[in-house]
Each structure stands twice: as structure tokens, then as C-alpha cells.
Design an enzyme around this catalytic site. Structure first.
Site, mmCIF file in Angstrom:
data_model
loop_
_atom_site.group_PDB
_atom_site.id
_atom_site.type_symbol
_atom_site.label_atom_id
_atom_site.label_comp_id
_atom_site.label_asym_id
_atom_site.label_seq_id
_atom_site.Cartn_x
_atom_site.Cartn_y
_atom_site.Cartn_z
ATOM 1 N N THR A 48 0.857 -1.186 0.000
ATOM 2 C CA THR A 48 0.000 0.000 0.000
ATOM 3 C C THR A 48 0.893 1.237 0.000
ATOM 4 O O THR A 48 1.799 1.363 0.816
ATOM 5 C CB THR A 48 -0.912 0.013 1.241
ATOM 6 O OG1 THR A 48 -1.720 -1.163 1.227
ATOM 7 C CG2 THR A 48 -1.784 1.255 1.263
ATOM 8 N N CYS A 67 27.202 4.192 7.023
ATOM 9 C CA CYS A 67 27.117 2.735 7.092
ATOM 10 C C CYS A 67 28.400 2.110 7.642
ATOM 11 O O CYS A 67 28.418 0.938 7.994
ATOM 12 C CB CYS A 67 26.777 2.138 5.734
ATOM 13 S SG CYS A 67 27.937 2.519 4.432
#
Length: 162
Positions: free
Chosen positions: A15, A103
Site C-alpha cells: 500500500t 554505514c
């Protein structure tokens, strides 16, 4: 199904969040509106920062392509220093910067990207990434350049770990 998950939100997987998509489109439109003014200004700040650092502190080298690099990024290696020491000392002086990408935060290894570029491991460990953005000012550059000589001297006294 093409996508799995989403049950935690009581919606069907896949959705789309239409209001967020519209918000992103509006933010991107606004950010692109004066890009032709902001990019040269940030590049000018970055070039001033790099020039002044190279003129002020011995044993500093610029990493990356000086022509093709992003306008708001200066990546520098400091001979005889540990990047973590520089980072902590600059933070104590009120200057925010980074050792590398988010990261790889907390990883005590030299950047694999710098190593792949052929930069020696010791030089890669003594590197910092200084980022400038649309809110950066000449005073921010001054604060960094003013704090740097004492920070580098202290980091060099601490030495490079083995």
C-alpha cells in the site's frame, strides 16, 4: 503477492503512502528551485576550506577528484593522525565532521573505498570527511580552519595506532 509484510501496520503489503509521496515531490521541487545558486556557493565554501587547510597544516592531502567531486564534500587525510582522534578533538572544539559514510560508523578499519583508490592504509585511517550544505556559512569554514592546527598537533602527539 508481489510483496510480503506490512501486517504490522494493518494495511495490505505494498500500500502506497500517497501523502508522503506528494510531500516528497513538493520537497524535491523546492530543493531544486535555487540549485543553480546554492551549488556554486557551497562549492566555493568547500574550495576555500580545502585551500586554507592545505595552506595552514602540513602533511594534509586531499582525497578524490578535485574537479569531479560533490560540491559540499572535502575529504582529507592528515599524516600521522588517527581519524578517530581528529574527530573527537574537533567535536570537543565544536566542529562536526565525519570519518566516512554512516554505514561504516564505528568500524575501526580504514575505508575500503579509500583503499580501492590506492590510498595507503595509514593515510586512510587518518582521513576526515567534511560536509558542507545549504546552511553552511563562511563562519563555519573559519571555525573549522581555526580549530584544525591545534587539533592536528594534539592528534599527532597521540600518534597512529598499530
Amino acid at each position: 503477492p508481489l510483496m510480503h509484510g506490512g501486517g504490522q501496520e494493518r494495511v495490505r503489503s505494498g500500500t502506497l503512502d500517497t501523502p508522503a509521496i506528494a510531500g516528497l515531490a513538493a520537497a524535491l521541487t523546492a530543493s531544486m528551485a535555487d540549485l543553480d545558486v546554492r551549488v556554486p556557493r557551497v562549492r566555493e565554501l568547500r574550495d576555500d576550506l580545502v585551500r586554507r587547510v592545505l595552506d595552514t597544516v602540513d602533511g594534509v592531502s586531499r582525497n578524490g577528484d578535485p574537479v569531479g567531486s560533490l560540491p559540499g564534500i572535502a575529504h582529507l587525510s592528515f599524516e600521522g593522525c588517527e581519524g578517530d582522534a581528529l574527530l573527537l578533538l574537533l567535536d570537543a572544539a565544536g566542529v562536526e565532521c565525519s570519518r566516512g559514510s554512516a554505514c561504516s560508523a564505528g568500524v575501526p578499519q580504514p575505508s575500503h573505498v579509500l583503499l580501492a583508490m590506492g590510498i595507503e592504509p595509514v593515510a586512510a585511517r587518518g582521513s576526515l570527511r567534511v560536509s558542507l550544505g545549504h546552511t553552511s556559512t563562511a563562519e563555519d569554514v573559519d571555525r573549522f580552519v581555526d580549530a584544525l592546527p591545534a587539533v592536528v598537533a594534539r592528534a599527532r602527539r597521540a600518534g597512529v595506532g598499530r
